[in-house]
Design a protein around this motif. Structure first.
Motif, short mmCIF file in Angstrom:
data_model
loop_
_atom_site.label_atom_id
_atom_site.label_comp_id
_atom_site.label_asym_id
_atom_site.label_seq_id
_atom_site.Cartn_x
_atom_site.Cartn_y
_atom_site.Cartn_z
N CYS A 1 -13.85 0.27 -0.65
CA CYS A 1 -12.45 0.55 -0.34
C CYS A 1 -11.71 1.02 -1.58
O CYS A 1 -10.86 1.91 -1.51
N GLU A 2 -12.02 0.45 -2.74
CA GLU A 2 -11.39 0.89 -3.98
C GLU A 2 -11.77 2.33 -4.30
O GLU A 2 -10.91 3.12 -4.69
N ASP B 1 -8.32 8.91 -2.51
CA ASP B 1 -7.07 9.28 -1.84
C ASP B 1 -5.98 9.61 -2.85
O ASP B 1 -5.28 10.61 -2.72
N TYR B 2 -5.84 8.74 -3.85
CA TYR B 2 -4.83 9.00 -4.89
C TYR B 2 -5.15 10.29 -5.63
O TYR B 2 -4.26 11.12 -5.86
N LYS C 1 -3.36 4.20 -8.96
CA LYS C 1 -4.75 4.70 -9.09
C LYS C 1 -5.39 4.14 -10.36
O LYS C 1 -6.51 3.63 -10.34
N LEU D 1 -2.88 6.20 1.72
CA LEU D 1 -4.20 5.59 1.65
C LEU D 1 -4.83 5.41 3.03
O LEU D 1 -4.16 5.08 4.00
N ARG E 1 0.86 -1.19 0.00
CA ARG E 1 0.00 0.00 0.00
C ARG E 1 0.89 1.23 0.00
O ARG E 1 1.99 1.21 0.53
N ASP F 1 -7.31 3.41 5.67
CA ASP F 1 -7.61 2.01 5.94
C ASP F 1 -9.11 1.81 6.09
O ASP F 1 -9.89 2.73 5.80
N TRP G 1 -9.73 4.47 -2.00
CA TRP G 1 -8.32 4.55 -2.40
C TRP G 1 -8.15 5.43 -3.64
O TRP G 1 -7.21 6.21 -3.73
N ASP H 1 -6.46 -3.85 4.64
CA ASP H 1 -6.10 -2.43 4.53
C ASP H 1 -5.10 -2.18 3.41
O ASP H 1 -4.65 -1.05 3.23
N TYR H 2 -4.76 -3.20 2.66
CA TYR H 2 -3.79 -3.12 1.57
C TYR H 2 -4.48 -3.41 0.25
O TYR H 2 -5.12 -4.47 0.11
N PRO H 3 -4.36 -2.54 -0.74
CA PRO H 3 -4.98 -2.84 -2.04
C PRO H 3 -4.32 -4.02 -2.76
O PRO H 3 -5.00 -4.85 -3.34
#
Length: 178
Positions: free
Chosen positions: A161-162, A168-169, A149, A65, A61, A67, A165, A82-84
């Motif tokens: 969650c995607e 966030d990106y 991204k 990002l 990650r 969580d 993220w 919590d990790y893509p």
């Protein structure tokens, strides 16, 4: 091979080798954290544990990002979800890793050490540390935020969650140019 012998080999062949490039032990897991990324080799327990083997997953990650609690964690998030990016540690490191959605379930790898000869266990442990050090860590350090991204946008399944993220990106790239 017994558990104590396996744990000693794991410490020598994986934990100590990866410590030389900046990984630290977090319980039975290993993590590399810097200002921009976190790469974690999780040793899984619970329903994934099985006598005579370990189950593990390699996760990546960017530090910007959020969580699952929708906050940006400081340091090492200790939950796989919590990790893509999630990978099997012994996957062939010759191909460039790419985002694959694994938001509700994820693939992990099992390494059987019980009833295995020392040489085959050592070979697998050496392959894990080599893949992490030679392939995954350099890839994680080099993947641009915009590319991550884009991969989540293209290959994702529109999970909450995607979407978080991607937001966030987008916000980070807008603030910092890119």
């Amino acid at each position: 091979m017994n558990k104590e012998a396996f744990d000693a080999l794991f410490e020598e062949r994986v934990a100590q080798r990866l410590a030389r490039v900046g990984f630290v032990s977090k319980g039975k897991s290993l993590a590399f954290c810097d200002e921009s990324l976190v790469l974690s080799l999780f040793r899984l327990g619970g329903r994934m544990s099985s006598p005579g083997s370990i189950a593990h997953v390699l996760c990546f990650r960017h530090s910007i990002l959020r969580d699952r609690s929708e906050t940006v964690p400081i340091g090492f998030p200790d939950e796989v979800f919590d990790y893509p990016y999630k990978f099997k540690p012994l996957e062939d490191g010759r191909e460039r890793p790419i985002y694959r959605p694994q938001n509700l379930n994820y693939q992990y790898e099992r390494l059987h050490w019980d009833n295995a000869d020392d040489e085959s266990v050592i070979e697998k442990l050496n392959r894990i540390s080599e893949h992490v050090e030679v392939h995954f860590l350099p890839w994680a350090k080099a993947i641009p935020l915009a590319q991550a991204k884009s991969e989540i946008e293209r290959h994702g399944e529109n999970a909450w969650c995607e979407r978080m993220w991607i937001e966030d990106y987008s916000e980070h790239l807008a603030r910092n140019g890119g």
